[in-house]
Each structure stands twice: as C-alpha cells, then as structure tokens.
Motif scaffolding. Structure first.
Motif, PDB file in Angstrom:
ATOM      1  N   LEU A 138     -15.121   5.677   4.133  1.00 13.02           N
ATOM      2  CA  LEU A 138     -14.994   7.094   4.476  1.00 13.02           C
ATOM      3  C   LEU A 138     -16.369   7.754   4.546  1.00 13.02           C
ATOM      4  CD1 LEU A 138     -13.080   9.484   4.995  1.00 13.02           C
ATOM      5  CD2 LEU A 138     -13.025   9.856   2.517  1.00 13.02           C
ATOM      6  N   ARG A 139     -17.277   7.362   3.647  1.00 14.15           N
ATOM      7  CA  ARG A 139     -18.624   7.940   3.652  1.00 14.15           C
ATOM      8  C   ARG A 139     -19.396   7.576   4.925  1.00 14.15           C
ATOM      9  NH1 ARG A 139     -18.074   6.703  -1.984  1.00 14.15           N
ATOM     10  NH2 ARG A 139     -18.314   8.598  -3.238  1.00 14.15           N
ATOM     11  N   VAL A 181      -1.958  11.979   7.156  1.00 16.49           N
ATOM     12  CA  VAL A 181      -2.089  11.460   5.792  1.00 16.49           C
ATOM     13  C   VAL A 181      -2.679  10.062   5.897  1.00 16.49           C
ATOM     14  CG1 VAL A 181      -0.933  10.877   3.639  1.00 16.49           C
ATOM     15  CG2 VAL A 181      -0.091  12.792   5.017  1.00 16.49           C
ATOM     16  N   MET A 182      -3.867   9.867   5.301  1.00 15.58           N
ATOM     17  CA  MET A 182      -4.603   8.610   5.423  1.00 15.58           C
ATOM     18  C   MET A 182      -4.576   7.832   4.113  1.00 15.58           C
ATOM     19  SD  MET A 182      -8.010  10.215   7.221  1.00 15.58           S
ATOM     20  CE  MET A 182      -8.853   8.632   7.247  1.00 15.58           C
ATOM     21  N   ASP A 209      -1.586   4.079   7.429  1.00 11.08           N
ATOM     22  CA  ASP A 209      -1.891   3.120   6.374  1.00 11.08           C
ATOM     23  C   ASP A 209      -3.152   2.331   6.746  1.00 11.08           C
ATOM     24  OD1 ASP A 209      -1.618   1.790   4.013  1.00 11.08           O
ATOM     25  OD2 ASP A 209       0.085   0.563   4.612  1.00 11.08           O
ATOM     26  N   ASP A 210      -3.866   1.848   5.721  1.00  9.13           N
ATOM     27  CA  ASP A 210      -5.058   1.016   5.936  1.00  9.13           C
ATOM     28  C   ASP A 210      -6.000   1.635   6.965  1.00  9.13           C
ATOM     29  OD1 ASP A 210      -6.787  -1.056   5.600  1.00  9.13           O
ATOM     30  OD2 ASP A 210      -5.636  -2.519   6.756  1.00  9.13           O
ATOM     31  N   SER A 211      -6.357   2.881   6.742  1.00  5.83           N
ATOM     32  CA  SER A 211      -7.199   3.578   7.715  1.00  5.83           C
ATOM     33  C   SER A 211      -8.617   3.035   7.746  1.00  5.83           C
ATOM     34  CB  SER A 211      -7.229   5.072   7.404  1.00  5.83           C
ATOM     35  OG  SER A 211      -7.787   5.301   6.123  1.00  5.83           O
ATOM     36  N   ASP A 212      -8.998   2.203   6.760  1.00  4.53           N
ATOM     37  CA  ASP A 212     -10.340   1.609   6.769  1.00  4.53           C
ATOM     38  C   ASP A 212     -10.599   0.867   8.082  1.00  4.53           C
ATOM     39  OD1 ASP A 212      -9.193   1.905   4.081  1.00  4.53           O
ATOM     40  OD2 ASP A 212     -11.136   1.193   3.374  1.00  4.53           O
ATOM     41  N   ARG A 213      -9.591   0.161   8.584  1.00  2.55           N
ATOM     42  CA  ARG A 213      -9.757  -0.595   9.839  1.00  2.55           C
ATOM     43  C   ARG A 213      -9.960   0.350  11.015  1.00  2.55           C
ATOM     44  NH1 ARG A 213      -5.576  -4.836  11.330  1.00  2.55           N
ATOM     45  NH2 ARG A 213      -7.386  -5.707  12.406  1.00  2.55           N
ATOM     46  N   ILE A 214      -9.224   1.449  11.015  1.00  2.00           N
ATOM     47  CA  ILE A 214      -9.356   2.402  12.115  1.00  2.00           C
ATOM     48  C   ILE A 214     -10.706   3.118  12.049  1.00  2.00           C
ATOM     49  CG2 ILE A 214      -8.304   4.404  13.224  1.00  2.00           C
ATOM     50  CD1 ILE A 214      -6.570   1.941  13.339  1.00  2.00           C
TER      51      ILE A 214
END
Length: 763
Positions: free
Chosen positions: A553-554, A544-545, A514-519
């Motif tokens: 992501l870009r 699963v992200m 979850d919240d993969s933006d931080r990772i």
C-alpha cells in the motif's frame, strides 16, 4: 569498552518436602546452585476439596509464624466436562495431593498447587531466600560432594522446627551463557579475549566452568544478601575474588545474571530485595578506578548514555520482571516431567489412584464441607464458562440483517467487551464509505470481506461485487475486468448527476476486493482502484480492500492517502494498532505545533542510531539563542532535582546548534533541547533503544507504545508526525495524554518536571 558476560539460570523445581542427605543429593543432580527459602506454611484444608461440574474447588489454610494467626482462602480451576472422570486425594495432613483426570495422574505439593491456581499471586508465591549454595565440582555440574560437606540445610531445619514455616529447596540450572564485545563504559580499552573466554568461562565443548559457577553464585548471594550466607555478601570491585580476577583478565567488566522464576510459580525475595518478583535481572561490574563506593550492583563512576548494555542495566530488571508477569504459569511442576523425588516418603500413590486409608483422603463429587467462598468461586468459574460459550456462539455468523438505516451501518462482529463492532456502508447524506482490511494469511480477512458483502446485500440498498484475484494470471485479468466494469458504472452515474444516494430503487455498489496486493502491483489496477476510491462514494459506489502487506500500500501513496481517510478499518496482525497508527501518521494530517496546550505531550525521535521516548517538560521562545535556551533548560533541570547540584554538561548534536543533549550523573535521566519551528523544546528521556536494523515507522510506534504503557497508568492518543529540529535525521512523533495518568514508579523527579508545565498535582 570491554566485554560483558551474561548468564540465564532457572529453577528446576521447588521442593517442599524435607530431605535427608542422600535424597538431597539426588535432588541436586545436574544442577549448579540451589536456593534454600521459606514461607508461612500452606496446607489443603481437609474435607474441603470438591469436584462438581468439572470444576475443582478447595480451601487452603496459611499459618503466620509471626502473628500465630491463620488465613483461609478458596482456589479452584476447571478440569474436565464429566466429574466421573476425575478424582482428588489429599495426603500427609494436607501437604500433598494427587489428581486423576482423563486417566492421567498428577501430584505435587500443596503450596505449588495454590500458587498455580492463584496465578502466582504474590501472597501465595513469595519465597524468602535464606541461603544460596553451590552444587558443583570438577566441571561436571552434577556432583554432590560440596553440598554434602556443609550442613546449612540441617541448620535451617533446626532453626525453624518449632514454628509453622515450610522450608523449600530450589536447585538452579544454567539455561544459557553468552558474551558480548561491548559493555557500559565509554573508553578505548581493548575488547575481550576469545581464547580466555573459552578457557575460563565456556569451554570449547560447551562445558560450564568453575569460574562461571563462582561468578553466578557470587552475583546471586550479593544481590539477595541471604542471612545464612557468611561469605560473598558484597560485590567489591576493589577486592575481587579469583573468579572476578579471571573475568577482568579476560577483558570483561560487566556481568548480567538473569534468574528466571520456576515455571512462573515462585517469587523470590529477601530483606535486601523485598519485592517478590518472578524474575530477577542482576548487573555487577568490575570497572576501573575511580569507582562509586557501593556494596553490590554497578560501581562505575561514568556510565555510557547510549550503549546497549548501559540501557540494559537501567531497564533490564523492569523489562524482565514485566515479561515474567505476563508469561502466565505452567503445570510442569506436577506431571511426568517433574522430578520423581518430589514426593515425600510417607505418600503412596497407586497407579489405579485408589485411596489408601492411612495416608490419603479421596474426593469424588461433593466434599465433606463446602465453604461460602468455594460456592462463590464455583459460580465465578461457571459464569466464565458460560461467557466463553456465549462468545463462541456470538462469533458464529448467523446471516441475519444488521443494517441500521439511520446510521447506515452494519454489524461485523463483537469486540472484547462483546459489544457490536459497526461498519459504515454510508453516512447520513448517502455518501458511500470505503474501507480496508489488513492481515496475514489465515487470519479471517476473506471471511470478514464476505460478511461485509453479504450484509450489504441484506440491507437491500447495495449490490455487492466480489473481486477475487487469486491464482493464475487469467484470474488476475478477470479481476481487472470486474474493476473496469465498476469504473464504467461510475462514469454512467456521473452523467446522470453528481450525487447518487443508495436506496431500494437505486442500489449502490460495494466492490469487495480480496488480495488487493496483486492489483496494486499492476499499473491498470492502481488506476482503477484510485478512480473508485475518489469518484465512487458520491455516486453510490464504495470499495473495501483486503491488504496483506502494508508496504505494498505504501508503494502507492495516492491510494494510501485516500483509503486511510476511511474510518472503516480492520486489522488482525499482532501489532495491528501500530500498523494502523503508522499509516495514519504517514498519510494523514501532520501535527502543526509541538505543544498541545492543556495536555501532557510525549515525543519519540531518533538521534544518530538511538531512538528516544521523551516527555515534553518545558519550552522557550523560538527566537532565543541557544545560550539563552540552555540556561533556561538548566534551570528547569535543577528545579526537578533541587537536592542535587547540576554536574552534567550540554553537548551539541548539530553544527547549527539546534539540538543539544544533557547527561547528569551515571544512571540519572538525560534531557534534550531541540529548536523546533515554533519553540525551543525541552524534553526528559523516559526510554532509549539502539535498533540492530533500520526501523520502520511501525516499529518506532510499537516501541514507543510499549514503553509508555510499561511506565504509566492511563492512555495516550495516536502518534503523529510533527515539527522537528532542522538537523533531525528522521520523523519526530508526538502523542498527547488522553486522560490523567500515573507514573508507575511514582518518580518525584517526573512529577516535578510535569508541575512546571501543568501546575502541581492535586493532593
């Protein structure tokens, strides 16, 4: 260039009742203009209203004055859950009604109710414009003096007294007025004068001036050309009115007037404008000589092929009409916000909603007679209610096993047709599938992630690992540690062999992040995610992200290229289709050829600061010179318009002459000629747009899709980045038609172009 004046006006109310002079003055108060219109008489058929199961159905009867025939039709709507809470009354021989539900009373005309229940169907909502007048004096906008001085309304009443017409009065109000320092003509004329604008058209205190009122009145009358108007029926730039001279003297050459439909319930039309539309967008101009000899509309001899206002002239009417069609209808015509004077004098509505024997008929429960159409309509509404209940129940996650061993998929929800949406855990060879979920806060991303994890657990072939990097820095560190443990498991499995197929004895792993933006913003996190994505699937490990911001992501192109390969994807934002298409276009396979043999192809690209949507209508040998290519393209354009000689010119768009543009007469289509690596490509312009800010690829795709489906019936495939001219300033996008499609306005020019490439249409 000069300036453009713009006004948005709307209908405050559509009055069906008959007015005397004093009452009409009250109805006009606060308004600047009014429309007198007519339509065949519609009444509520007495004895037919029924309220059952919280559903109101009733029959209307319409009388055709020309044929002296009648038409009956049933309409209805859901009201409340308990019928004892509602009551419906009919007044004045079916011309008026009142409805009490949940302790509230609404009332109004029979026609307005029919239009509302029908969703403003054109057979019910159409209003033929007979006269347009001005209710304005002294700059106050609420004077009755001028309206009282002429007797047009009385004349209309008298002319229709013996026929079954209803006469309507629709006061108009100004919603907004504005100006722009640009118009539709390419020249060096000075822009508008701000001082003269405030003096003659706005007023520094926001008051509406006489010149503005006169311009809008003139624009409306010349547009509809109503039969009872004797003056202002033409817009003649060579013989301007006083208001037109003030407009030109202030530096304005173009006028836009947008007439917005009354809460979506009315569709105005006339013999001059026979299409009954819920929105009318009108453009008039005062161009310099020479001018085209037209009685209304735009008379400029040359119209810009790139200015925004030139595009608005061409596409504004369809754009606003389509927006109005999709806007729904509102109930403001019947409630407390509607004018009190809408109620005819004979009608009496008590606060307690008790019936009066001399003026009303009350319905509670069953009516006197119920038609077959009413019964069918009641059943249709009941079926829709059951479907909604079923949809609501289906959206409730029951926690039951949905895993299909043969396909390796689970069910994660239902689509709009209530068919199961499948999510792949693994393919038939046992390779585990990655996936991603896109969406903003509050759109159910985490819930969907937990459903996937739970279904993976119920399959008895996977052990889910939930990674939740929310909150403080310590939570982020814990999430990185969980990902590290998953990466270590991959290394352990790699020692035992290159392949690991999930089974009940040897379970796979679904890492639900979850919240993969931080990772993704953390160097170690990016390294771990890429390892799991690339090495995990063959070893029984999938990721699963959940992604909030696609731009994050870009910023990780290696990860984006891997995750976009997955067919497991879900997106809940409004422009989800364009976002996913843009990611596929950026990180997926590029298109190799300009043409897709056997399928019509569309292109979208940017030239300078303008974005274009075009249809590929021809091609030429890539080794030909630009002179030869232009000669061929000119022949193709001539073929598409055999009755009109070519008067336009080709204009080079690049120093090496690999891009050309052709513009014909004002308001006609433009063409492009581009030298791509594989062919010279000739394309016909379908739409253009000059963005006010730098566009993303998602914006470009969303814009292209909108205009394609706005013009065509059918479907197209996803947009791909493909071959472009060497001088191109950005990516060139391609999409192929997936099925036969129809041009909505049936343009013969378009079909002539298409037949050159794909052969004539079947008869």
């Amino acid at each position: 260039m000069a300036g453009t004046l713009g006004y948005t006006i709307s209908v405050r109310h559509v009055f069906q009742r008959k007015f005397g002079s004093e009452e009409l003055g009250k109805a006009m108060r606060g308004c600047h203009w009014y429309i007198i219109s007519r339509r065949p008489r519609i009444r509520i058929l007495e004895g037919t209203p029924r309220i059952k199961d919280g559903i109101l159905t009733l029959e209307f009867i319409e009388t055709d004055p020309g044929e002296n025939t009648t038409r009956q039709f049933a309409l209805g709507s859901e009201l409340v859950d308990q019928e004892k809470q509602s009551a419906f009354k009919v007044y004045d021989q079916g011309s008026y009604f009142s409805l009490c539900f949940d302790g509230q009373v609404i009332h109004g005309d029979a026609w307005a109710l029919a239009s509302f229940f029908s969703g403003a169907d054109w057979e019910v909502a159409n209003q033929e414009v007979l006269y347009i007048g001005q209710a304005f004096a002294g700059g106050n906008g609420d004077a009755w003096e001028r309206t009282n001085n002429h007797q047009k309304l009385q004349m209309v009443y008298e002319d229709h007294a013996s026929d079954p017409w209803d006469i309507f009065v629709s006061p108009l109000v100004l919603e907004s007025g504005n100006f722009q320092s640009d118009d539709h003509i390419d020249d060096s004329e000075n822009g508008p004068s701000l001082e003269k604008y405030f003096k003659d058209f706005s007023g520094r205190e926001g008051t509406t001036t006489k010149a503005s009122i006169d311009l809008v009145e003139h624009s409306l009358i010349s547009y509809f050309n109503p039969p009872y108007n004797e003056q202002l029926r033409n817009w003649n730039a060579a013989n301007p009115t006083a208001a037109m001279r003030k407009m030109r003297g202030a530096g304005f050459r173009l006028l836009h007037v947008h007439l917005s439909g009354w809460q979506g319930l009315s569709r105005f039309y006339s013999a001059e404008r026979p299409e009954p539309s819920r929105s009318h967008f009108i453009s008039q101009d005062i161009p310099p000589a020479p001018r085209r000899p037209v009685l209304r509309g735009v008379s400029a001899q040359e119209v810009s092929d790139w200015r925004d206002n030139a595009k608005v002239i061409e596409e504004g009417p369809k754009f606003f009409a389509n927006m109005a069609e999709g806007s729904g209808v509102e109930l403001l015509a019947f409630g407390d916000n509607a004018p009190k004077i809408r109620k005819p004098e004979p009608v009496r509505i008590a606060k307690s909603h008790q019936p009066r024997e001399d003026t009303s008929q009350e319905v509670r429960g069953e009516s006197v007679r119920v038609s077959r159409n009413q019964n069918e309509l009641h059943k249709k509404i009941m079926d829709a209610r059951r479907d909604r209940s079923a949809d609501k129940e289906a959206l409730t996650y029951k926690g039951e096993v949905t895993y299909d061993r043969r396909s390796g998929t689970i069910t994660i929800g239902l689509d709009r047709e209530r068919d199961p949406v499948r999510w792949s855990l693994h393919d038939r060879k046992g390779t585990v599938a990655n996936g991603f979920i896109l969406g903003f806060d509050g759109q159910g991303k985490t819930n969907l992630l937990r459903i996937i994890a739970h279904q993976a657990l119920l399959s008895k072939r996977f052990s889910p690992v939930l990674v939740l990097p929310h909150g403080s820095g310590s939570t982020l560190e814990a999430a990185l540690k969980q990902l590290s443990e998953v990466a270590k498991e991959i290394d352990i499995r790699l020692v035992s062999g290159p392949k690991h197929k999930p089974s009940k004895r040897h379970r796979g792993i679904i890492c639900a992040l979850d919240d993969s933006d931080r990772i993704l913003k953390h160097p170690r996190g990016r390294e771990l995610i890429l390892k799991i994505l690339t090495q995990g699937p063959n070893l029984g490990v999938g990721l699963v992200m959940v992604i909030r911001d696609p731009d994050v992501l870009r910023s990780c192109p290696g990860i984006a290229k891997e995750i976009i390969k997955s067919t497991n994807r879900a997106a809940s934002m409004e422009n989800a289709g364009a976002v996913l298409n843009a990611l596929d276009a950026e990180y997926g396979e590029r298109r190799k050829l300009s043409l897709s043999w056997g399928r019509p192809t569309f292109m979208s690209f940017t030239n300078g600061e303008t974005r274009f949507l075009t249809f590929i209508c021809g091609f030429f040998h890539v080794h030909a010179s630009h002179h030869e290519a232009r000669t061929f393209a000119s022949g193709l354009i001539q073929e598409s318009q055999p009755d009109s000689p070519l008067r336009g010119k080709w204009k080079s768009l690049s120093e090496d002459h690999d891009a050309w543009a052709y513009s014909g007469e004002p308001m006609l289509t433009s063409w492009f000629l581009h030298k791509h690596p594989d062919h010279w490509i000739i394309s016909c312009v379908l739409a253009r747009f000059r963005p006010v800010r730098e566009d993303s690829l998602t914006d470009s795709i969303e814009w292209a899709d909108f205009h394609w489906y706005n013009r065509f019936e059918g479907s197209i495939g996803p947009w791909q980045i493909g071959p472009a001219a060497a001088s191109a300033t950005g990516p060139t996008l391609y999409a192929d038609a997936l099925s036969p499609f129809a041009f909505k306005d049936q343009s013969q020019n378009f079909w002539a172009i298409q037949s050159h490439l794909f052969g004539p249409r079947a008869k």
